[in-house]
Each structure stands twice: as structure tokens, then as C-alpha cells.
Design an enzyme around this catalytic site. Structure first.
Site, short mmCIF file in Angstrom:
data_model
loop_
_atom_site.label_atom_id
_atom_site.label_comp_id
_atom_site.label_asym_id
_atom_site.label_seq_id
_atom_site.Cartn_x
_atom_site.Cartn_y
_atom_site.Cartn_z
CE1 TYR A 7 39.10 76.78 40.22
CE2 TYR A 7 37.53 77.74 38.69
CZ TYR A 7 37.99 76.66 39.42
OH TYR A 7 37.34 75.45 39.35
CG HIS A 14 33.33 67.71 38.55
ND1 HIS A 14 32.09 68.32 38.53
CD2 HIS A 14 34.09 68.46 39.40
CE1 HIS A 14 32.12 69.38 39.34
NE2 HIS A 14 33.32 69.48 39.88
CG HIS A 36 36.42 69.63 43.19
ND1 HIS A 36 35.91 69.97 41.96
CD2 HIS A 36 37.70 69.23 42.98
CE1 HIS A 36 36.83 69.76 41.03
NE2 HIS A 36 37.92 69.29 41.62
CB CYS A 72 32.24 68.59 43.20
SG CYS A 72 32.13 70.38 43.23
CG ASP A 88 35.29 73.78 43.63
OD1 ASP A 88 35.96 74.32 42.75
OD2 ASP A 88 34.44 72.92 43.39
CG HIS A 89 34.10 77.68 42.05
ND1 HIS A 89 32.86 77.39 41.61
CD2 HIS A 89 34.96 77.02 41.25
CE1 HIS A 89 32.94 76.58 40.58
NE2 HIS A 89 34.22 76.34 40.34
#
Ligand code: DNO
Length: 365
Positions: A330, A206, A271, A244, A316-317
Site C-alpha cells: 500500500y 470481496h 479492485h 478483485c 490494488d496492491h
């Protein structure tokens, strides 16, 4: 694109497997044994317990995020060999339940960092926020003092015990340069990648979040050039990346669609999220929609579509919306909305393409 959803386990997550199962197009969860400290072997019985639960919900468990790397490996200490052995034992155990991708990172001391987990957006929701000057002005020694004075002090992504070993870590990294970190990563990969290949598990690093050095600590997985360098360290498809968009995208010089096109064969895990970057370098995590942030999500998904991406992807978030009480970033709702947005873009390309193909075929006939 195989859509998956991060899940922290039934005791640590407000989102249930049953709810995840109802999000359209999600085939599995991204999981981990969060209570096993970095460096220790993941016990097979605990892995099997997770498997039983995830299987029962009708979901897959192909992706693990993260098997964390012990600091001694990043520091290149002699004790790293034992931790690398332990990592191999964990890979062996994960292969027994058919895990295919392990996401990890090589950031010294900290994982992702934000300065406010609940910054208000204009629409009344809250989201993860990074105030650049605040982090730039952190004096690591002062931080260490604060932590030692308050046993409850926490930071995102950190267990309190780990946070409290900070002072030793800052000391240990004092003379570690980017070059040292590259060497230590290469050593780790040379040991691990052939072993991972034998077990058919891809190691997907990552990127650093944010992708620049913080608090005087080196950070190396930050740009297209550095990712190319990483992939060449061990030129093997099992040495792969987690691309990401949000982590890399806060440096607006990082061209995410260009990275997707260049690294297409080595992206095991995507991501995908948007982020809004301000002129002063601050950033906030917005909804996944292109219009809401600085990243062109349509171009990002298009690059995945056009490179025929067959790896795993997760939203993702997300923001915290509709009064949801959840782990910062999350929650269920905004990530589920994100998934539908990503599928919306993907399906449009796919359907258009199919229609064009059909038209061409009927024309040829
Ligand atoms: C943040 C995550 C990261 C990621 C690790 C991978 O939400 O994307 O914490 O899991 O950096 O090891």
C-alpha cells in the site's frame, strides 16, 4: 469509473491525503475505522472525525473497506443476531456521512494471505508473494503452537490479538462445510440487504484471496459460478460485489473480463491489479502493466469500459519501489503509477469512441 484510493488513516498510513489528492483522476479515499474490532458498532463521533479530515482534503469518502464480519456470523452461532444488529447500527451511522458502498468479505479466520511481503522482483523492487506449497503444507495445529509460543508473531492483515485467538477458531470451524458457510452467508444477507437498501448503501463482497480453501477452512467466493450463486441468494442490486481481478485472477481458470460482462450491474467496486502466476501455483503481485503479469489488463479495463462501468475502482496492491517505506502493498508510488496506467487504457477507449462518434455524426450530417 470513479477512481478512489485506499487510505488507512493519518496515524496508520505513510501516504497523506494531500498526496492522494495530487494523483490524477482520484476523487476519494477508501477508508475504515481500523481500530474498531469486528462485531462492534462504529461510533458516529469517530466516523465524523474521519469525515472532517477527508472533507478538508477535498476528497470523498463514499467507499468503506471493510466493515469486517464477526466470526460468529460466519459460524452461524446464536450470538450472530447481536452482531448482525451491531452491523445494522454501523450501516445507519455510515449512511449519516453518505457512504455508498461497504466492502466486506466472508473468509473464515483469515483475510488475504501471502508468504512473503517483500519478495524481490527482477527490477529490484519488492512485492507481495504467495508460495503455494508453503501454505499447502501448513499444519494449522503447528501454526497455533507457533503463535502461542511467540506473542509478537504476526500475519498480514491480522492484529496480534486476533491471531492469538486462532486456536479456538480452528476448533470452531472444524466441522463447518462450504454448504454451512453458504447458509450462514444467506442468513446474513437476508437480514442485512433490505436494511442496506433502505439506507442506500451497497454491500459489496470481496472474493476470497486466494480463491481456494486454505488450512482446511472453507472458502466460497472463488469463481464465476459461485459469484452468480451469491448474487442469486438475494437478488437485489444492494447485494453486490467487489470484483478483485488479482484475488480471482490467481486461478487462471477465472475469466475476469467474462465476469465483468456477466455481473456488470452488480459490481459496486472494482479492485484492479495484475499478478504473475507461475506453473507451480505460486504468484507475485507485479506492476499493473499487462506485459508484467498474467492478466490482460487491457481486456479487463475494456470490459469495464464497454459495460459502461459507473462504480468505484481502485488500483490494488502495488510493488514497493523507489525505496518507499510503507504498509506492505500500500505504498503511494506504484499504486499511483497503476492508476495512470488504468486511466491510460480507459481514456484511449473513451477518446477513440468520441472521435468515432463525431466522425459518424459529421458523416450523417
Ligand atoms: C487486501 C484487500 C482485502 C480486502 C478484504 C475485504 O489488500 O483487498 O484485505 O480489504 O478482503 O474485506
Amino acid at each position: 469509473m470513479r477512481m478512489v484510493f485506499r487510505w488507512f488513516g493519518k496515524d496508520n498510513d505513510s501516504v497523506s491525503l494531500e498526496h492522494i489528492k495530487q494523483i490524477p483522476g482520484v476523487e476519494g479515499v477508501v477508508w475504515a475505522l481500523h481500530d474498531v474490532p469486528a462485531g462492534e458498532v462504529w461510533p458516529l463521533d469517530k466516523i465524523k472525525e474521519q469525515k472532517a479530515e477527508i472533507d478538508a482534503a477535498g476528497l470523498r469518502m463514499d467507499v468503506v473497506e471493510s466493515v469486517n464480519i464477526h466470526e460468529d456470523i460466519k459460524l452461524g452461532l446464536p450470538s450472530r443476531d447481536q452482531y448482525i444488529e451491531n452491523y445494522k447500527r454501523t450501516i445507519e451511522n455510515l449512511a449519516k456521512v453518505n457512504v455508498k458502498v461497504i466492502c466486506y468479505n466472508f473468509m473464515p479466520v483469515f483475510d488475504w494471505i501471502r508468504t512473503n511481503l517483500f519478495e524481490k522482483l527482477e527490477d529490484g523492487s519488492t512485492a507481495l508473494f504467495y508460495e503455494k506449497s508453503k501454505v499447502d503444507n501448513i499444519d494449522p495445529l503447528e501454526l497455533v503452537k507457533k503463535i502461542s509460543a511467540n506473542p509478537d508473531y504476526t500475519m498480514p492483515g491480522w492484529e496480534p490479538e486476533r491471531l492469538h485467538s486462532l486456536s479456538n477458531l480452528f476448533e470452531a470451524y472444524k466441522n463447518v462445510t462450504n454448504d454451512d458457510l453458504w447458509r450462514n452467508l444467506e442468513y446474513f444477507l437476508n437480514e442485512i440487504i433490505p436494511f442496506a437498501r433502505e439506507h442506500d448503501i451497497k454491500l459489496a463482497i470481496h472474493p476470497d484471496d486466494p480463491p481456494w480453501p486454505i488450512m482446511g477452512l472453507p472458502r466460497i467466493i472463488t469463481s464465476q459460478d459461485n459469484i452468480r450463486k451469491l448474487l442469486n441468494l438475494v437478488d437485489d442490486p444492494y447485494n453486490s460485489i467487489t470484483l478483485c481481478s488479482g484475488a480471482l485472477g490467481v486461478n487462471l481458470e477465472n475469466d475476469i473480463p467474462a465476469m465483468i460482462r456477466e455481473f456488470k450491474d452488480r459490481i459496486a467496486f472494482a479492485h484492479i491489479r495484475n499478478v504473475k502466476v507461475y506453473e507451480n501455483g505460486d504468484f507475485i503481485e507485479t506492476s499493473h502493466r499487462s506485459e508484467d503479469g498474467s492478466l490482460n489488463m487491457n481486456e479487463i479495463v475494456k470490459a469495464y469500459y464497454e459495460t459502461d462501468f459507473k462504480g468505484y475502482a481502485r488500483p490494488d496492491h502495488g510493488r514497493h519501489i523507489w525505496e518507499e517505506q510503507c504498509r506492505p502493498g500500500y505504498g503511494l508510488y506504484d499504486r499511483a503509477l497503476g492508476i495512470m496506467y488504468l486511466w491510460g487504457i480507459w481514456d484511449t477507449f473513451q477518446r477513440t469512441n468520441l472521435r468515432e462518434k463525431a466522425l459518424n455524426e459529421s458523416f450523417v450530417r
